[in-house]
Scaffold this motif. Structure first.
Motif, PDB file in Angstrom:
ATOM      1  N   MET A   1       0.815  -1.199   0.000  1.00  0.00           N
ATOM      2  CA  MET A   1       0.000   0.000   0.000  1.00  0.00           C
ATOM      3  C   MET A   1       0.859   1.263   0.000  1.00  0.00           C
ATOM      4  N   GLU A   2       2.059   1.152   0.525  1.00  0.00           N
ATOM      5  CA  GLU A   2       2.938   2.319   0.571  1.00  0.00           C
ATOM      6  C   GLU A   2       3.203   2.855  -0.842  1.00  0.00           C
ATOM      7  N   GLU A   3       3.424   1.946  -1.791  1.00  0.00           N
ATOM      8  CA  GLU A   3       3.674   2.375  -3.170  1.00  0.00           C
ATOM      9  C   GLU A   3       2.434   2.997  -3.798  1.00  0.00           C
ATOM     10  N   LEU A   4       1.265   2.475  -3.439  1.00  0.00           N
ATOM     11  CA  LEU A   4       0.019   3.059  -3.944  1.00  0.00           C
ATOM     12  C   LEU A   4      -0.151   4.477  -3.411  1.00  0.00           C
ATOM     13  N   VAL A   5       0.134   4.684  -2.132  1.00  0.00           N
ATOM     14  CA  VAL A   5       0.039   6.027  -1.549  1.00  0.00           C
ATOM     15  C   VAL A   5       1.027   6.969  -2.237  1.00  0.00           C
ATOM     16  N   ASP A   6       2.245   6.502  -2.484  1.00  0.00           N
ATOM     17  CA  ASP A   6       3.229   7.336  -3.195  1.00  0.00           C
ATOM     18  C   ASP A   6       2.729   7.676  -4.601  1.00  0.00           C
ATOM     19  N   PHE A   7       2.169   6.697  -5.290  1.00  0.00           N
ATOM     20  CA  PHE A   7       1.610   6.919  -6.632  1.00  0.00           C
ATOM     21  C   PHE A   7       0.522   7.991  -6.566  1.00  0.00           C
ATOM     22  N   LEU A   8      -0.374   7.877  -5.595  1.00  0.00           N
ATOM     23  CA  LEU A   8      -1.457   8.862  -5.455  1.00  0.00           C
ATOM     24  C   LEU A   8      -0.904  10.248  -5.142  1.00  0.00           C
ATOM     25  N   ARG A   9       0.066  10.322  -4.260  1.00  0.00           N
ATOM     26  CA  ARG A   9       0.641  11.640  -3.927  1.00  0.00           C
ATOM     27  C   ARG A   9       1.275  12.288  -5.165  1.00  0.00           C
ATOM     28  N   ASP A  10       1.923  11.487  -5.999  1.00  0.00           N
ATOM     29  CA  ASP A  10       2.499  12.026  -7.239  1.00  0.00           C
ATOM     30  C   ASP A  10       1.403  12.562  -8.158  1.00  0.00           C
ATOM     31  N   ALA A 126      -7.450   5.726  -6.192  1.00  0.00           N
ATOM     32  CA  ALA A 126      -6.532   5.480  -7.307  1.00  0.00           C
ATOM     33  C   ALA A 126      -7.267   5.077  -8.583  1.00  0.00           C
ATOM     34  N   ALA A 127      -8.512   4.664  -8.467  1.00  0.00           N
ATOM     35  CA  ALA A 127      -9.248   4.119  -9.611  1.00  0.00           C
ATOM     36  C   ALA A 127      -9.232   5.024 -10.855  1.00  0.00           C
ATOM     37  N   PRO A 128      -9.401   6.339 -10.727  1.00  0.00           N
ATOM     38  CA  PRO A 128      -9.411   7.172 -11.935  1.00  0.00           C
ATOM     39  C   PRO A 128      -8.082   7.203 -12.694  1.00  0.00           C
ATOM     40  N   TYR A 129      -7.028   6.731 -12.071  1.00  0.00           N
ATOM     41  CA  TYR A 129      -5.697   6.808 -12.672  1.00  0.00           C
ATOM     42  C   TYR A 129      -5.261   5.494 -13.327  1.00  0.00           C
ATOM     43  N   TYR A 130      -6.183   4.552 -13.487  1.00  0.00           N
ATOM     44  CA  TYR A 130      -5.791   3.214 -13.943  1.00  0.00           C
ATOM     45  C   TYR A 130      -5.160   3.204 -15.327  1.00  0.00           C
ATOM     46  N   ARG A 131      -5.396   4.209 -16.135  1.00  0.00           N
ATOM     47  CA  ARG A 131      -4.812   4.239 -17.485  1.00  0.00           C
ATOM     48  C   ARG A 131      -3.410   4.849 -17.512  1.00  0.00           C
ATOM     49  N   ARG A 136      -0.601  -0.046 -11.117  1.00  0.00           N
ATOM     50  CA  ARG A 136      -0.415  -1.495 -11.077  1.00  0.00           C
ATOM     51  C   ARG A 136      -1.771  -2.201 -11.068  1.00  0.00           C
ATOM     52  N   PRO A 137      -1.886  -3.281 -11.823  1.00  0.00           N
ATOM     53  CA  PRO A 137      -3.163  -4.021 -11.872  1.00  0.00           C
ATOM     54  C   PRO A 137      -3.664  -4.455 -10.491  1.00  0.00           C
ATOM     55  N   GLU A 138      -2.762  -4.774  -9.571  1.00  0.00           N
ATOM     56  CA  GLU A 138      -3.195  -5.230  -8.247  1.00  0.00           C
ATOM     57  C   GLU A 138      -3.840  -4.127  -7.417  1.00  0.00           C
ATOM     58  N   TRP A 139      -3.737  -2.878  -7.856  1.00  0.00           N
ATOM     59  CA  TRP A 139      -4.374  -1.781  -7.143  1.00  0.00           C
ATOM     60  C   TRP A 139      -5.846  -1.632  -7.510  1.00  0.00           C
TER      61      TRP A 139
END
Length: 142
Positions: A1-10, A126-131, A136-139
């Motif tokens: 989840m840490e990487e997902l949070v970093d992705f969202l913050r970016d 994170a869902a709106p950023y899937y493209r 990552r697919p697991e998110w």
């Protein structure tokens, strides 16, 4: 989840930058007929735009986007704090062995339950950023 949070913050950083740039250039270019382009302030130009389009533009107004970015950041901050409190309480419980502090058990249980509620929300954020690259697919939530 840490990487997902970093992705969202970016992504939130990018949205805030884009909103700031838009605020700096609150000008719209309108084309009234072929070959005739006029640059004017947005509030003047919007009177030329159909109401449904004007409503959509207003929803994505830079100050509104910045407010949403601030809310999402605050939620991520709270999520990360709650994860940290859960993990710290768990470490103290493990270190105490057979005699854990009752307060730590309560803190762990409360933080554990809050994380369980918040984690699906972080995934949905994170869902709106899937493209986008880096997603990552697991998110995905579904």
């Amino acid at each position: 989840m840490e990487e997902l949070v970093d992705f969202l913050r970016d992504r939130l950083d990018e949205e805030e930058i884009d909103a700031g740039r838009a605020m700096d250039e609150l000008v719209m270019v309108a084309t009234f007929r072929p070959g005739m382009r006029v640059q004017m302030p947005v509030d003047v130009a919007l009177h030329q735009v159909p109401p449904a389009v004007r409503s959509h533009i207003a929803r994505w107004d830079p100050p509104r986007v910045r407010d949403e970015v601030a809310w999402r950041r605050a939620f991520l901050d709270r999520y990360e704090t709650t994860v940290r409190l859960r993990d710290e309480a768990a470490a103290r419980i493990r270190a105490a062995g057979h005699r854990p502090d009752g307060g730590d058990l309560t803190r762990w249980e409360r933080a554990h339950d809050e994380v369980a509620v918040m984690e699906p929300i972080v995934r949905e954020m994170a869902a709106p950023y899937y493209r986008l690259p880096g997603f990552r697919p697991e998110w995905r939530t579904s």
